[in-house]
Design a protein around this motif. Structure first.
Motif, mmCIF file in Angstrom:
data_model
loop_
_atom_site.group_PDB
_atom_site.id
_atom_site.type_symbol
_atom_site.label_atom_id
_atom_site.label_comp_id
_atom_site.label_asym_id
_atom_site.label_seq_id
_atom_site.Cartn_x
_atom_site.Cartn_y
_atom_site.Cartn_z
ATOM 1 N N LEU A 133 62.101 43.550 35.428
ATOM 2 C CA LEU A 133 61.538 42.843 34.289
ATOM 3 C C LEU A 133 61.970 41.378 34.336
ATOM 4 O O LEU A 133 63.045 41.063 34.848
ATOM 5 N N SER A 134 61.136 40.508 33.783
ATOM 6 C CA SER A 134 61.437 39.077 33.744
ATOM 7 C C SER A 134 61.272 38.547 32.331
ATOM 8 O O SER A 134 60.293 38.880 31.654
ATOM 9 N N LEU A 135 62.242 37.739 31.897
ATOM 10 C CA LEU A 135 62.095 37.029 30.632
ATOM 11 C C LEU A 135 61.400 35.707 30.936
ATOM 12 O O LEU A 135 61.898 34.903 31.732
ATOM 13 N N MET A 136 60.246 35.485 30.309
ATOM 14 C CA MET A 136 59.431 34.303 30.571
ATOM 15 C C MET A 136 59.312 33.452 29.312
ATOM 16 O O MET A 136 59.231 33.972 28.192
ATOM 17 N N ARG A 137 59.312 32.125 29.509
ATOM 18 C CA ARG A 137 59.000 31.195 28.419
ATOM 19 C C ARG A 137 57.552 30.730 28.603
ATOM 20 O O ARG A 137 57.170 30.314 29.696
#
Length: 267
Positions: free
Chosen positions: A169-173
């Motif tokens: 999973l990736s935390l994206m802005r």
């Protein structure tokens, strides 16, 4: 009526509250995931609560209610909305004239919104810009969209961090430069980064797996900050409201021993 007094009289529903305001009458509301910005036009479909326990005028886009000590009904005008599964900042106004100015500011792109999303997969590159054309179709109260044809949608993206539980999973802005319906959800999916928990455009198998492993029951899209610049009554106003990342995001992105135990099949 002072804006503080007005806010005290707003009949907020559970999972909604005012988090910032300007004396001119602008109010920033934190909306939780799973509640609507306003009621459904079809009363039969109003099983999901909205941000206020009040009647809604769909033509003029405002809530109306009777408050103690007030002879006339009070009104709260919505400036923008968030999808029911999305949490975070949305703006509203205590008066009609201000609402018109703010909607104009949004239309003229004088407003800036910053979102965070937990996406399934890893991005190609740490930051960049998505420039797509979205084809949006409406079926009664339902909206569905896809890339290809339609109107241009532009979003700046930046990779923030990977999850510490090795769930891919990736935390994206995400910073949308245009305001198309379901824009972030469609663009994330089309760029092979579907938002976790998105039941329309997401990775359904990953949604089921993460629900089992981590109790992921929401869509992981959050409007963390909204900034807007506008003029009202001859005064230039710069307004900024922020809403911190929900605990539900941290529970998945940050280290969680229970998730790792489940992954190894020990419970």
């Amino acid at each position: 009526m002072d804006i503080r007094d007005f806010i005290d009289k707003i009949p907020f529903a559970r999972k909604a509250q005012a988090v910032a305001f300007d004396p001119c009458g602008l109010i920033a509301i934190s909306k939780g995931s799973g509640i609507m910005s306003h009621p459904n036009p079809n009363p039969k479909d109003n099983m999901t609560p909205s941000i206020l326990r009040a009647k809604y005028n769909f033509k003029e886009e405002y809530f109306s209610w009777k408050a103690e000590g007030c002879e006339e009904n009070l009104h709260l005008y919505l400036i923008n909305r968030l999808d029911s599964p999305t949490s975070g900042i949305m703006l509203a106004s205590a008066n009609k004239e201000l609402a018109a100015e703010l909607k104009k500011a949004f239309k003229e792109k004088s407003a800036k919104k910053t979102y965070y999303a937990i996406c399934v997969g890893r991005p190609f590159g740490k930051e960049g810009e998505w420039n797509d054309f979205l084809d949006i179709k409406r079926f009664g109260n339902f909206v569905r969209g896809k890339t290809g044809g339609g109107t241009r949608a532009i979003t700046r993206f930046a990779f923030e961090r990977i999850d510490e539980n090795k769930l891919m999973l990736s935390l994206m802005r995400l910073e949308p430069k245009t305001g198309r319906t379901h824009q972030l959800r469609i663009q994330c999916a089309s760029h092979k980064l579907p938002i976790l928990g998105d039941e329309t455009y997401g990775d359904f198998e990953a949604n089921r797996r993460l629900r089992r492993l981590a109790g992921a029951k929401r869509m992981y899209l959050h409007c963390a900050k909204t900034e807007v610049e506008f003029e009202f009554n001859g005064k230039k106003i710069n307004f900024c409201a922020e809403d911190k990342l929900p605990q539900s995001f941290k529970d998945i992105i940050e280290f969680n021993g229970e998730i790792l135990i489940k992954k190894m099949g020990k419970i």
